[in-house]
Design a protein around this motif. Structure first.
Motif, mmCIF file in Angstrom:
data_model
loop_
_atom_site.group_PDB
_atom_site.id
_atom_site.type_symbol
_atom_site.label_atom_id
_atom_site.label_comp_id
_atom_site.label_asym_id
_atom_site.label_seq_id
_atom_site.Cartn_x
_atom_site.Cartn_y
_atom_site.Cartn_z
ATOM 1 N N ASN A 123 47.915 -2.518 11.232
ATOM 2 C CA ASN A 123 48.762 -1.202 11.270
ATOM 3 C C ASN A 123 48.898 -0.508 9.887
ATOM 4 O OD1 ASN A 123 48.882 -1.245 14.131
ATOM 5 N ND2 ASN A 123 50.923 -2.194 14.035
ATOM 6 N N ARG A 126 45.314 1.054 9.147
ATOM 7 C CA ARG A 126 45.492 2.334 9.858
ATOM 8 C C ARG A 126 46.287 3.378 9.503
ATOM 9 N NH1 ARG A 126 45.611 -0.995 15.164
ATOM 10 N NH2 ARG A 126 43.140 -1.009 15.711
ATOM 11 N N GLN A 127 47.391 3.228 8.792
ATOM 12 C CA GLN A 127 48.210 4.383 8.503
ATOM 13 C C GLN A 127 47.733 5.108 7.129
ATOM 14 O OE1 GLN A 127 52.101 2.482 8.077
ATOM 15 N NE2 GLN A 127 52.350 2.210 10.215
#
Length: 137
Positions: A123, A126-127
């Motif tokens: 995550n 991805r951020q």
């Protein structure tokens, strides 16, 4: 599919991170500790994000040993590579290390080792990606 450049000198961590990034994140993963190659890939925008170990035991640049902080500085100082997000990955996780390393390096994120929450690592990658690459393919 987003491409992650993994700069990690521990072979066990490199294998685990590679597997997690590919299987859970759906990322293409390229691994290198060669500073010239890292700079070339980043300046050519051949990678979308860089996961960079802070303590590198074998990386040199122009004949001098360099760590992940120095590599991040080189990448962020160059207009051809300064837009590529860098996430530091390090076992240095004492109080204040995160803030100090981010300030020194100009990196965009920080993950403490050992990485126990693999989904959180994916995550975080991805951020920092551009919006068009944030969704898994």
């Amino acid at each position: 599919m987003a491409t992650v450049l993994l700069v990690e000198d521990d072979p066990v961590n490199a294998r685990v991170f590679d597997k997690v990034l590919r299987r859970r994140g759906g990322f293409e993963v390229f691994h290198s500790q060669n500073v010239e190659q890292i700079l070339q890939l980043a300046q050519g925008h051949e990678v979308d994000v860089i996961l960079l170990d802070v303590s590198l035991s074998q990386s040199t640049f122009r004949g001098e040993a360099v760590d992940g902080i120095r590599i991040a500085q080189l990448l962020k100082e160059n207009p051809k590579s300064n837009s590529i997000p860098i996430i530091l990955v390090t076992a240095h996780a004492m109080r204040g290390d995160r803030e100090a390393f981010l300030a020194q390096s100009g990196a965009d994120g920080y993950i403490a080792k050992p990485v126990v929450d693999h989904e959180d690592m994916v995550n975080q990658v991805r951020q920092v990606l551009p919006q068009s690459l944030q969704e898994p393919q």
